[in-house]
Design a protein around this motif. Structure first.
Motif, PDB file in Angstrom:
ATOM      1  N   LYS A  21       0.832  -1.196   0.000  1.00 38.85           N
ATOM      2  CA  LYS A  21       0.000   0.000   0.000  1.00 38.85           C
ATOM      3  C   LYS A  21       0.871   1.252   0.000  1.00 38.85           C
ATOM      4  O   LYS A  21       0.586   2.225  -0.694  1.00 38.85           O
ATOM      5  N   SER A  22       1.952   1.216   0.751  1.00 37.41           N
ATOM      6  CA  SER A  22       2.865   2.353   0.813  1.00 37.41           C
ATOM      7  C   SER A  22       3.509   2.623  -0.549  1.00 37.41           C
ATOM      8  O   SER A  22       3.647   3.777  -0.959  1.00 37.41           O
ATOM      9  N   GLN A  23       3.882   1.573  -1.263  1.00 35.73           N
ATOM     10  CA  GLN A  23       4.489   1.768  -2.573  1.00 35.73           C
ATOM     11  C   GLN A  23       3.480   2.322  -3.575  1.00 35.73           C
ATOM     12  O   GLN A  23       3.796   3.197  -4.365  1.00 35.73           O
ATOM     13  N   SER A  26       2.991   6.025  -2.624  1.00 35.87           N
ATOM     14  CA  SER A  26       4.114   6.880  -3.000  1.00 35.87           C
ATOM     15  C   SER A  26       4.220   7.030  -4.513  1.00 35.87           C
ATOM     16  O   SER A  26       4.544   8.108  -5.014  1.00 35.87           O
ATOM     17  N   ARG A  27       3.902   5.976  -5.251  1.00 38.76           N
ATOM     18  CA  ARG A  27       3.935   6.059  -6.713  1.00 38.76           C
ATOM     19  C   ARG A  27       2.874   7.034  -7.209  1.00 38.76           C
ATOM     20  O   ARG A  27       3.116   7.835  -8.090  1.00 38.76           O
ATOM     21  N   LEU A  28       1.690   6.962  -6.604  1.00 41.07           N
ATOM     22  CA  LEU A  28       0.595   7.835  -7.017  1.00 41.07           C
ATOM     23  C   LEU A  28       0.855   9.279  -6.609  1.00 41.07           C
ATOM     24  O   LEU A  28       0.666  10.197  -7.399  1.00 41.07           O
ATOM     25  N   LEU A  29       1.287   9.475  -5.387  1.00 34.12           N
ATOM     26  CA  LEU A  29       1.465  10.837  -4.873  1.00 34.12           C
ATOM     27  C   LEU A  29       2.834  11.418  -5.205  1.00 34.12           C
ATOM     28  O   LEU A  29       3.169  12.509  -4.756  1.00 34.12           O
ATOM     29  N   ASN A  31       3.620  12.486  -8.035  1.00 34.11           N
ATOM     30  CA  ASN A  31       3.324  13.618  -8.905  1.00 34.11           C
ATOM     31  C   ASN A  31       2.943  14.807  -8.023  1.00 34.11           C
ATOM     32  O   ASN A  31       1.951  14.744  -7.300  1.00 34.11           O
ATOM     33  N   PRO A  32       3.700  15.905  -8.060  1.00 29.90           N
ATOM     34  CA  PRO A  32       3.409  17.039  -7.176  1.00 29.90           C
ATOM     35  C   PRO A  32       2.034  17.669  -7.422  1.00 29.90           C
ATOM     36  O   PRO A  32       1.473  18.286  -6.524  1.00 29.90           O
ATOM     37  N   ASN A  33       1.473  17.488  -8.603  1.00 28.62           N
ATOM     38  CA  ASN A  33       0.148  18.035  -8.887  1.00 28.62           C
ATOM     39  C   ASN A  33      -0.949  17.282  -8.150  1.00 28.62           C
ATOM     40  O   ASN A  33      -2.047  17.788  -7.968  1.00 28.62           O
ATOM     41  N   TRP A  34      -0.684  16.061  -7.733  1.00 36.40           N
ATOM     42  CA  TRP A  34      -1.699  15.225  -7.096  1.00 36.40           C
ATOM     43  C   TRP A  34      -1.568  15.177  -5.585  1.00 36.40           C
ATOM     44  O   TRP A  34      -2.478  14.756  -4.896  1.00 36.40           O
ATOM     45  N   LEU A  35      -0.420  15.605  -5.070  1.00 45.79           N
ATOM     46  CA  LEU A  35      -0.106  15.432  -3.663  1.00 45.79           C
ATOM     47  C   LEU A  35      -1.166  16.031  -2.738  1.00 45.79           C
ATOM     48  O   LEU A  35      -1.532  15.428  -1.742  1.00 45.79           O
ATOM     49  N   TYR A  36      -1.683  17.184  -3.059  1.00 42.00           N
ATOM     50  CA  TYR A  36      -2.624  17.859  -2.161  1.00 42.00           C
ATOM     51  C   TYR A  36      -4.059  17.828  -2.657  1.00 42.00           C
ATOM     52  O   TYR A  36      -4.913  18.473  -2.084  1.00 42.00           O
ATOM     53  N   ARG A  37      -4.333  17.078  -3.686  1.00 40.93           N
ATOM     54  CA  ARG A  37      -5.707  16.967  -4.173  1.00 40.93           C
ATOM     55  C   ARG A  37      -6.454  15.919  -3.369  1.00 40.93           C
ATOM     56  O   ARG A  37      -5.976  14.801  -3.174  1.00 40.93           O
ATOM     57  N   GLN A  38      -7.626  16.298  -2.916  1.00 40.65           N
ATOM     58  CA  GLN A  38      -8.423  15.467  -2.019  1.00 40.65           C
ATOM     59  C   GLN A  38      -8.723  14.090  -2.602  1.00 40.65           C
ATOM     60  O   GLN A  38      -8.643  13.080  -1.908  1.00 40.65           O
ATOM     61  N   GLU A  39      -9.072  14.016  -3.883  1.00 39.29           N
ATOM     62  CA  GLU A  39      -9.449  12.730  -4.463  1.00 39.29           C
ATOM     63  C   GLU A  39      -8.302  11.723  -4.455  1.00 39.29           C
ATOM     64  O   GLU A  39      -8.517  10.523  -4.283  1.00 39.29           O
ATOM     65  N   PHE A  40      -7.077  12.213  -4.581  1.00 41.15           N
ATOM     66  CA  PHE A  40      -5.933  11.304  -4.560  1.00 41.15           C
ATOM     67  C   PHE A  40      -5.624  10.845  -3.137  1.00 41.15           C
ATOM     68  O   PHE A  40      -5.192   9.717  -2.923  1.00 41.15           O
ATOM     69  N   ASP A 106      -5.461  13.143 -20.609  1.00 38.53           N
ATOM     70  CA  ASP A 106      -4.059  13.170 -20.212  1.00 38.53           C
ATOM     71  C   ASP A 106      -3.898  12.745 -18.750  1.00 38.53           C
ATOM     72  O   ASP A 106      -3.003  11.964 -18.417  1.00 38.53           O
ATOM     73  N   GLU A 107      -4.775  13.217 -17.877  1.00 39.65           N
ATOM     74  CA  GLU A 107      -4.712  12.820 -16.467  1.00 39.65           C
ATOM     75  C   GLU A 107      -5.012  11.335 -16.298  1.00 39.65           C
ATOM     76  O   GLU A 107      -4.365  10.656 -15.498  1.00 39.65           O
ATOM     77  N   ARG A 108      -5.980  10.828 -17.036  1.00 39.76           N
ATOM     78  CA  ARG A 108      -6.311   9.398 -16.974  1.00 39.76           C
ATOM     79  C   ARG A 108      -5.092   8.556 -17.381  1.00 39.76           C
ATOM     80  O   ARG A 108      -4.778   7.545 -16.756  1.00 39.76           O
ATOM     81  N   TYR A 109      -4.417   8.992 -18.428  1.00 37.54           N
ATOM     82  CA  TYR A 109      -3.218   8.300 -18.889  1.00 37.54           C
ATOM     83  C   TYR A 109      -2.128   8.348 -17.816  1.00 37.54           C
ATOM     84  O   TYR A 109      -1.472   7.339 -17.536  1.00 37.54           O
ATOM     85  N   GLN A 110      -1.940   9.511 -17.195  1.00 33.16           N
ATOM     86  CA  GLN A 110      -0.919   9.660 -16.157  1.00 33.16           C
ATOM     87  C   GLN A 110      -1.223   8.776 -14.944  1.00 33.16           C
ATOM     88  O   GLN A 110      -0.311   8.183 -14.361  1.00 33.16           O
TER      89      GLN A 110
END
Length: 117
Positions: A21-23, A26-29, A31-40, A106-110
């Protein structure tokens, strides 16, 4: 069934779930654009992402079936467990995001690329 009432094996599976779960997180977050977004943030928590718990349960059941019914010799149960659980958690996280939120192509692909192991 997987732990066979062994404390060491129960601890191994608990640690493996945490590491997998940690990996994924960390892989998902990463991306600095996703780090503070609630859905992520929600996508990486068992409390908010129902697919994580469901996916984990299915992964553990499938893993037990593979280990105990497989005709082929498994060289490393630890490695198989980690990879199988990590991939299951990654798929559950991706499913939660793509099913519940609107993203550009583009976000879906990322997201797909970030969670592809």
């Amino acid at each position: 069934m997987l732990a066979q009432n062994s404390y060491e094996k129960i601890k191994f599976y608990a640690d493996t779930i945490f590491k997998a779960k940690s990996q994924v997180m960390s892989r998902l977050l990463n991306n600095p654009n996703w780090l503070y977004r609630q859905e992520f943030q929600e996508a990486t928590r068992f409390e908010s992402n129902i697919f994580l718990a469901d996916g984990l349960e299915k992964s553990l059941l499938k893993l037990a079936e593979i280990m105990y019914k497989s005709d082929t010799k498994i060289h490393s149960e630890e490695r198989l467990s980690y990879v199988y659980l990590r991939n299951g958690l990654a798929n559950s996280t991706k499913k939660y995001l793509l099913d519940n939120f609107e993203f550009s192509d583009d976000e879906r692909y990322q997201i797909t690329q970030a969670l592809a192991f």
